[in-house]
Design a protein around this motif. Structure first.
Motif, PDB file in Angstrom:
ATOM      1  N   SER A   1       0.820  -1.212   0.000  1.00  0.00           N
ATOM      2  CA  SER A   1       0.000   0.000   0.000  1.00  0.00           C
ATOM      3  C   SER A   1       0.853   1.259   0.000  1.00  0.00           C
ATOM      4  O   SER A   1       0.590   2.209  -0.744  1.00  0.00           O
ATOM      5  N   GLU A   2       1.893   1.274   0.816  1.00  0.00           N
ATOM      6  CA  GLU A   2       2.749   2.457   0.888  1.00  0.00           C
ATOM      7  C   GLU A   2       3.481   2.700  -0.437  1.00  0.00           C
ATOM      8  O   GLU A   2       3.615   3.850  -0.880  1.00  0.00           O
ATOM      9  N   ALA A   3       3.941   1.630  -1.055  1.00  0.00           N
ATOM     10  CA  ALA A   3       4.613   1.766  -2.353  1.00  0.00           C
ATOM     11  C   ALA A   3       3.639   2.304  -3.394  1.00  0.00           C
ATOM     12  O   ALA A   3       3.986   3.171  -4.204  1.00  0.00           O
ATOM     13  N   ALA A   4       2.416   1.800  -3.365  1.00  0.00           N
ATOM     14  CA  ALA A   4       1.401   2.249  -4.328  1.00  0.00           C
ATOM     15  C   ALA A   4       1.057   3.712  -4.130  1.00  0.00           C
ATOM     16  O   ALA A   4       1.021   4.485  -5.096  1.00  0.00           O
ATOM     17  N   ILE A   5       0.798   4.107  -2.893  1.00  0.00           N
ATOM     18  CA  ILE A   5       0.418   5.491  -2.611  1.00  0.00           C
ATOM     19  C   ILE A   5       1.524   6.451  -3.044  1.00  0.00           C
ATOM     20  O   ILE A   5       1.257   7.497  -3.651  1.00  0.00           O
ATOM     21  N   GLU A   6       2.758   6.093  -2.746  1.00  0.00           N
ATOM     22  CA  GLU A   6       3.882   6.949  -3.131  1.00  0.00           C
ATOM     23  C   GLU A   6       3.943   7.133  -4.653  1.00  0.00           C
ATOM     24  O   GLU A   6       4.113   8.262  -5.152  1.00  0.00           O
ATOM     25  N   LEU A   7       3.781   6.050  -5.375  1.00  0.00           N
ATOM     26  CA  LEU A   7       3.803   6.129  -6.838  1.00  0.00           C
ATOM     27  C   LEU A   7       2.606   6.919  -7.365  1.00  0.00           C
ATOM     28  O   LEU A   7       2.744   7.747  -8.267  1.00  0.00           O
ATOM     29  N   PHE A   8       1.423   6.656  -6.809  1.00  0.00           N
ATOM     30  CA  PHE A   8       0.215   7.351  -7.265  1.00  0.00           C
ATOM     31  C   PHE A   8       0.325   8.855  -7.029  1.00  0.00           C
ATOM     32  O   PHE A   8      -0.069   9.666  -7.880  1.00  0.00           O
ATOM     33  N   LEU A   9       0.844   9.237  -5.866  1.00  0.00           N
ATOM     34  CA  LEU A   9       0.961  10.658  -5.556  1.00  0.00           C
ATOM     35  C   LEU A   9       1.993  11.345  -6.443  1.00  0.00           C
ATOM     36  O   LEU A   9       1.823  12.502  -6.829  1.00  0.00           O
ATOM     37  N   ASP A  10       3.047  10.625  -6.768  1.00  0.00           N
ATOM     38  CA  ASP A  10       4.115  11.220  -7.581  1.00  0.00           C
ATOM     39  C   ASP A  10       3.750  11.278  -9.065  1.00  0.00           C
ATOM     40  O   ASP A  10       4.149  12.218  -9.764  1.00  0.00           O
ATOM     41  N   HIS A  11       2.998  10.283  -9.553  1.00  0.00           N
ATOM     42  CA  HIS A  11       2.780  10.176 -10.993  1.00  0.00           C
ATOM     43  C   HIS A  11       1.315  10.198 -11.421  1.00  0.00           C
ATOM     44  O   HIS A  11       1.030  10.330 -12.618  1.00  0.00           O
ATOM     45  N   GLY A  12       0.408  10.051 -10.467  1.00  0.00           N
ATOM     46  CA  GLY A  12      -1.012  10.018 -10.808  1.00  0.00           C
ATOM     47  C   GLY A  12      -1.547   8.601 -10.788  1.00  0.00           C
ATOM     48  O   GLY A  12      -0.854   7.667 -11.222  1.00  0.00           O
ATOM     49  N   PHE A  13      -2.761   8.439 -10.309  1.00  0.00           N
ATOM     50  CA  PHE A  13      -3.343   7.106 -10.168  1.00  0.00           C
ATOM     51  C   PHE A  13      -3.432   6.376 -11.496  1.00  0.00           C
ATOM     52  O   PHE A  13      -3.091   5.197 -11.606  1.00  0.00           O
ATOM     53  N   ASN A  14      -3.882   7.065 -12.535  1.00  0.00           N
ATOM     54  CA  ASN A  14      -4.084   6.418 -13.830  1.00  0.00           C
ATOM     55  C   ASN A  14      -2.791   6.201 -14.600  1.00  0.00           C
ATOM     56  O   ASN A  14      -2.774   5.461 -15.587  1.00  0.00           O
ATOM     57  N   GLN A  15      -1.721   6.847 -14.165  1.00  0.00           N
ATOM     58  CA  GLN A  15      -0.454   6.728 -14.878  1.00  0.00           C
ATOM     59  C   GLN A  15       0.433   5.603 -14.351  1.00  0.00           C
ATOM     60  O   GLN A  15       1.485   5.321 -14.929  1.00  0.00           O
ATOM     61  N   VAL A  16       0.020   4.977 -13.253  1.00  0.00           N
ATOM     62  CA  VAL A  16       0.845   3.931 -12.642  1.00  0.00           C
ATOM     63  C   VAL A  16       0.137   2.584 -12.793  1.00  0.00           C
ATOM     64  O   VAL A  16      -1.021   2.439 -12.406  1.00  0.00           O
ATOM     65  N   SER A  17       0.831   1.625 -13.357  1.00  0.00           N
ATOM     66  CA  SER A  17       0.244   0.291 -13.542  1.00  0.00           C
ATOM     67  C   SER A  17       0.399  -0.549 -12.274  1.00  0.00           C
ATOM     68  O   SER A  17       1.261  -0.280 -11.424  1.00  0.00           O
ATOM     69  N   VAL A  18      -0.401  -1.573 -12.190  1.00  0.00           N
ATOM     70  CA  VAL A  18      -0.293  -2.508 -11.068  1.00  0.00           C
ATOM     71  C   VAL A  18       1.070  -3.203 -11.103  1.00  0.00           C
ATOM     72  O   VAL A  18       1.676  -3.457 -10.057  1.00  0.00           O
ATOM     73  N   ALA A  19       1.550  -3.500 -12.289  1.00  0.00           N
ATOM     74  CA  ALA A  19       2.859  -4.144 -12.417  1.00  0.00           C
ATOM     75  C   ALA A  19       3.958  -3.269 -11.824  1.00  0.00           C
ATOM     76  O   ALA A  19       4.883  -3.763 -11.166  1.00  0.00           O
ATOM     77  N   ARG A  20       3.844  -1.964 -12.043  1.00  0.00           N
ATOM     78  CA  ARG A  20       4.851  -1.052 -11.502  1.00  0.00           C
ATOM     79  C   ARG A  20       4.780  -1.017  -9.977  1.00  0.00           C
ATOM     80  O   ARG A  20       5.812  -0.933  -9.299  1.00  0.00           O
ATOM     81  N   VAL A  21       3.581  -1.067  -9.434  1.00  0.00           N
ATOM     82  CA  VAL A  21       3.431  -1.101  -7.981  1.00  0.00           C
ATOM     83  C   VAL A  21       4.048  -2.375  -7.417  1.00  0.00           C
ATOM     84  O   VAL A  21       4.778  -2.342  -6.416  1.00  0.00           O
TER      85      VAL A  21
END
Length: 222
Positions: A21-41
């Motif tokens: 969850s923390e890795a996902a939130i960090e990526l989403f906040l930095d790049h946008g929810f729709n711009q980050v894939s599940v694979a990247r998380v």
């Protein structure tokens, strides 16, 4: 030693869930929810996609996980209310206390990380839709709490829960949107408290008897 193993496994699961969850939130906040894939998380959390989906069945759950404790908060407040306190008063007092304490559940929290998370949710239609499911869960939990602790018939409990959750949701949403557009929590607090008092007063006439006498309309709906 064997007796401790389930506890250790559960602790490991919680840590894995939190790390994802923390890795996902960090990526989403930095790049946008729709711009980050599940694979990247999954890559950032150092787990497989299969493991990620075992903990979070949908991408939106990676965000809503942060709010999971709040889904049943109103129900917990009603169940834990002091003897002689009706459910509506307990919910109102809890909301007003939350405003004083800047509880994010009231929408009155302008911590930078909280505001970034809020803006991300508002900017992603999928997350807004997922929050509606969160709202429905809150209604179900509160219905059960009213039925179990206020001797309210099923239909009465359900209708009361829908109204209480809707008012709580509207107040928190208004506060959150104001803060998202630049108003500070300190500047908003007095107005937020006045709005809350007004909103709960509007509910009071219709719901004041819920839990106060243990009586009410008995529907055949169960």
């Amino acid at each position: 030693m064997n007796a401790n193993r389930p506890g250790l496994r559960e602790l490991k699961k919680r840590r894995t869930r939190t790390a994802i969850s923390e890795a996902a939130i960090e990526l989403f906040l930095d790049h946008g929810f729709n711009q980050v894939s599940v694979a990247r998380v999954a890559e950032a959390a150092e787990v497989s996609k299969r493991t990620l989906f075992a903990y979070f069945p949908a991408k939106e759950d990676l965000v809503v996980h942060r709010l999971a404790d709040h889904e049943t908060e109103l129900a917990r407040v009603v169940r834990a209310r002091p003897s002689g306190t009706d459910p509506l008063t307990a919910v109102r007092d809890n909301f007003l206390r939350g405003l004083r304490e800047r509880d994010p559940f009231t929408g009155l929290n302008d911590h930078p990380q909280t505001l970034r998370l809020l803006r991300m949710i508002l900017d992603a239609p999928q997350l807004v839709a997922r929050m509606e499911r969160f709202k429905a869960g809150a209604e179900r939990a509160l219905t059960e709490a009213l039925r179990d602790t206020a001797d309210a018939p099923e239909l009465t409990a359900r209708l009361a829960a829908v109204q209480i959750v809707a008012v709580h949701w509207a107040l928190a949403d208004d506060n959150a949107r104001r803060l998202a557009h630049g108003e500070s929590a300190d500047a908003r607090r007095e107005g937020a408290a006045a709005d809350a008092e007004h909103a709960f007063a509007l509910l009071e006439n219709g719901l004041r008897t819920i839990g106060s006498t243990g009586q009410g309309h008995r529907s055949t709906t169960r």
